[in-house]
Design an enzyme around this catalytic site. Sequence first.
Site, mmCIF file in Angstrom:
data_model
loop_
_atom_site.group_PDB
_atom_site.id
_atom_site.type_symbol
_atom_site.label_atom_id
_atom_site.label_comp_id
_atom_site.label_asym_id
_atom_site.label_seq_id
_atom_site.Cartn_x
_atom_site.Cartn_y
_atom_site.Cartn_z
ATOM 1 N N GLU A 21 0.798 -1.151 -0.108
ATOM 2 C CA GLU A 21 -0.148 -0.107 0.010
ATOM 3 C C GLU A 21 0.801 1.508 -0.016
ATOM 4 O OE1 GLU A 21 -3.813 -1.181 2.741
ATOM 5 O OE2 GLU A 21 -1.847 -2.115 3.186
ATOM 6 N N CYS A 65 -1.350 6.228 10.004
ATOM 7 C CA CYS A 65 -0.232 5.709 10.629
ATOM 8 C C CYS A 65 -0.507 4.200 11.375
ATOM 9 C CB CYS A 65 0.523 6.613 11.554
ATOM 10 S SG CYS A 65 1.212 7.969 11.023
ATOM 11 N N CYS A 101 6.041 -4.838 16.149
ATOM 12 C CA CYS A 101 5.693 -3.877 17.112
ATOM 13 C C CYS A 101 4.017 -3.973 17.605
ATOM 14 C CB CYS A 101 5.596 -2.418 16.468
ATOM 15 S SG CYS A 101 7.411 -2.090 15.781
ATOM 16 N N CYS A 119 6.157 -6.670 7.571
ATOM 17 C CA CYS A 119 7.013 -6.337 8.360
ATOM 18 C C CYS A 119 7.658 -7.311 9.479
ATOM 19 C CB CYS A 119 7.082 -4.889 9.276
ATOM 20 S SG CYS A 119 8.187 -4.163 10.030
ATOM 21 N N CYS A 128 1.073 -2.115 15.828
ATOM 22 C CA CYS A 128 1.025 -1.811 14.262
ATOM 23 C C CYS A 128 0.378 -2.900 13.530
ATOM 24 C CB CYS A 128 2.462 -1.678 13.816
ATOM 25 S SG CYS A 128 2.717 -1.293 12.298
ATOM 26 N N CYS A 161 3.259 8.511 0.969
ATOM 27 C CA CYS A 161 3.968 7.514 1.862
ATOM 28 C C CYS A 161 4.108 6.139 1.263
ATOM 29 C CB CYS A 161 3.065 7.471 3.137
ATOM 30 S SG CYS A 161 3.262 6.212 4.411
#
Length: 365
Positions: free
Chosen positions: A87, A349, A114, A110, A117, A103
């Site tokens: 994305e 975010c 975290c 990932c 997230c 962005c």
Amino acid sequence: MLNLSLDQLKNLMLQRGEKPYRAKQLFEALHQQWVTDFQQITCLSKELRDALSTEYEITALEIVRVKESSDGTRKYLIKTHDGHSIESVFIPNAATDGRNTLCISSQVGCAMGCTFCATAAMKLARNLTAAEIIGQVYAVNRDLRAMGWKNTAVILESEPSEDARLIHNLVYMGMGEPLHNYENVLQSIRLLCAQEGQNYSGRRITVSTSGIVKNILKLGEDTNVHIAISFNATTNSMRDEIMPVNKKWNLEELVEACRAFPLQTRRRITFEYVLLAGMNDTDEDAYRLIHWLSGIKCKINLIPFNPHPLSPYKRPELERVKAFQHILLQNHFAVFIRGTRGDDIDAACGMLGAQKLEEARIALN
Ligand code: SAH
Ligand code: SF4
């Protein structure tokens, strides 16, 4: 072919017995006109175009879906040639001067885990190539061009080259940890900054990291882009809990790397701080943050947590966010509360990873 630098293209042309200026024509077509097919490069001979078409590929990224937020933010769902989804988020008028920001993602998923997230839930499928990283910029540019997008940015006379741009700022804040895919991210920055290509200035590019300390200084030596650090906690025990990367490089090591980061004049490091209600948002946290960052030329972006079903946390009340900001302001830090642009389309975010989010929502209902 989008992975290759102009020098690499020159060698390739020489090996084929072509004149080196053909490389420049090819590079400009790829990186300024965003062609998707060698046959579109009509300044090259038919013979050369045919040969390139059979021997090479221009990495094709396919825009599968675009969602537009009520605030104008556009989230692009993009497919790679091998079927992965990534994305990119276009944020018009992101800066006060009306400049637009894109962005971009650096990995499929990932590995950093975290806990706040959504991207973490995808785990890491693979790194993106440099071509796929810049390919997002070019694909979105092609889309905006096709829409007849008009620029509203106020451009200074001293920056005439900015006039023609639809995307002024690039942030490596999408899916993935850029410094965990260092070589490809570096190559993508070099390509984006190439004069014969998009000619971006390093000050228009920001790379955000969760704290891969071994590559922070390297980035400062290899490029002149801005760096942003996702700080997010003020004790090692809290940071260990919400950002497992902290077990490898703790706060002391992270801050030491930030202090050593080579900053050009008038530059600052950006520190991002996601505020999680009752976790890292107390007055004591604010005072500890001041302690960690004292003496570092920086600005702080407070990001009130964007809630989603893959994470248990809550967003603090606005009053708490303001009180936290106030303590930092009183101690002469530049502190901004980041808005939630695009949160209605899961583009804010920490919300990238549509598939996992949709699955989680379906499971909840
Ligand atoms: N992997 C890099 C680049 C991604 S930037 C990094 O972590 O820095 C994404 C930013 O969004 C990071 O600062 C991260 O701390 C923040 N973030 C992640 N999940 C979030 C959420 N649910 N709400 C608000 N911010 C979040
Ligand atoms: Fe990865 Fe950054 Fe999300 Fe952490 S915040 S899981 S490093 S994308």
